[in-house]
Write a protein that holds these residues in place. Structure first.
Motif: not given
Length: 417
Positions: A345-346, A351, A354, A360
């Protein structure tokens, strides 16, 4: 004896995990040892560890008697008990090294050791605060703990304003500390994570250390390995502590959506333990997922290596709450280091970690997370490998311990002027 007293001495204090199970603290302890310091680690005797002293790899480990509380009152009692026991042990260790440069590092949660930090400052001991978690935000995110937030904020302020050095693994946490307290924390991202794997493997066996539990979990995993001699489904793994904020039940709901969408050819394996595990098991049964989801419990070091080596992807289902956005999650960096593709999940810090090299979700809903998992399942093996390789390259370039260890040593080591 005189030489031992004058040797630079670093004392690391932990309240919620023992070493060497706590990878972040153990990597730091080894780096300080290699820099010429005498190192002592004070930590709780939990997860199968016994109270007492032992020497491991040249490091003195002092484990105090402790327990793990369940619920708000028991957790608060655990926090105050462990803070008292840890402070007593840390003072004793530091008193035994008068005459040389000394450093005290306090790792949270919780933030209840500011009296120990005050005492150390008065004694001329360099103090370091390692903020692993934002405790006040965690309290706000958990039912039954929000009323304790003012107390946690006051304790956090005292820790940050007392410490000579503040370190943290998260850019989100660093920004919060700067905005709220005017302190510039030093980013020390991660611990040592062996990243080698054989060419062509989907997963990557490593040396991830986890607390040792009963042999039943290891036997369960071995049996699962034997049963997988048939052509395997793609294995989606989950690894970590299982608490209310970790979203394991959301992963199960997403798996139920995938099944209702007609997705096949995969299964889910969960390694970890925590207060929310019984609820997650019951939720899987209610959803009719017992044949699709396997719970292994908390695995010993060898079994964790086996687990990471046989999963094809890592699921990071942590939901949208203020605390999770601050976390630099170990399961993310471990997967990146080993070239295991990730569906997540963002959350802001994940975020950032990665850097676009993950499957995502479009938003924080369970439906979107299920769609991200579906995209991973539908992608060709070469596509998954390409994303995983890019994530691994990002880890090695920006997140790996060799990148951060020199910065850590320069900032805190008592062997340096």
């Amino acid at each position: 004896m005189t030489e031992r007293i004058r040797t630079p001495h670093a004392v690391l204090v932990l309240l919620n995990l023992p070493v060497p199970d706590d990878q972040r603290a153990w990597s730091q302890a080894l780096a300080l040892r290699d820099d010429g310091a005498r190192v002592s680690v004070v930590c709780p005797a939990i997860r199968g560890r016994r109270p007492g002293r032992e020497r491991i790899d040249g490091i003195d480990v002092i484990r105090f008697r402790s327990f793990e509380g369940q619920g708000a009152l028991a957790t608060a009692a655990e926090g105050f008990w462990t803070a008292s026991a840890a402070a007593k042990a840390a003072r004793s260790a530091l008193r035994g090294s008068r005459g040389g440069r000394r450093m005290l590092q306090i790792g949270n949660p919780p933030d209840l050791l500011f009296p120990l930090a005050w005492w150390a400052r008065r004694k001329g001991i360099r103090t370091v605060y390692d903020q692993r978690d934002v405790v006040p935000v965690l309290a706000e995110s958990r039912a039954g703990f929000s009323r304790l937030t003012p107390m946690f904020l006051a304790a956090e302020r005292r820790m940050i304003t007392t410490a000579d050095v503040v370190i943290t693994p998260s850019e989100e946490q660093r920004a919060r500390i700067l905005e709220r307290y005017g302190r510039d924390a030093i980013i020390i991202r991660t611990a040592e994570v062996p990243a080698e794997r054989d060419e062509g493997e989907t997963g990557a066996p490593g040396n991830l250390t986890a607390p040792v539990e009963a042999d039943a979990a290891d036997a369960d995993l071995s049996a699962a390995s034997a049963a997988s001699a048939a052509p395997p489904d793609l294995v989606i793994g989950y690894l970590g502590v299982i608490g209310e904020q970790d979203g394991l039940t959301d992963l199960l709901d997403a798996v139920a959506l995938l099944r209702s969408d007609g997705a096949t050819g995969f299964r889910v394996e969960v390694a970890g333990d925590g207060p929310a595990l019984p609820a997650a098991r019951a939720h899987a049964t209610r959803l009719g997922l017992d044949s699709l989801v396997t719970f292994h419990g908390w695995l010993g070091p060898g079994a964790v290596d086996t687990f990471l080596g046989r999963i094809d992807a890592m699921a990071v289902p942590d939901p949208d709450n203020p605390f999770n956005h601050f976390c630099a999650m170990n399961k993310v960096t471990h997967a990146m280091a080993r070239g295991i593709p990730i569906a997540l999940r963002p959350l802001r810090e994940n975020v950032r970690l990665t850097d676009g090299h993950a499957y995502e979700a479009a938003d924080m809903t369970i439906r979107s997370f299920a769609d991200a998992l579906a995209t991973l399942l539908k992608d060709a093996p070469a596509g998954r490998a390409e994303i995983a390789a890019a994530a691994r390259a990002t880890f090695e370039a920006h997140l790996s311990w060799p990148r951060h260890a020199p910065r850590y040593i320069e900032a805190v080591s008592p062997a340096r002027p």
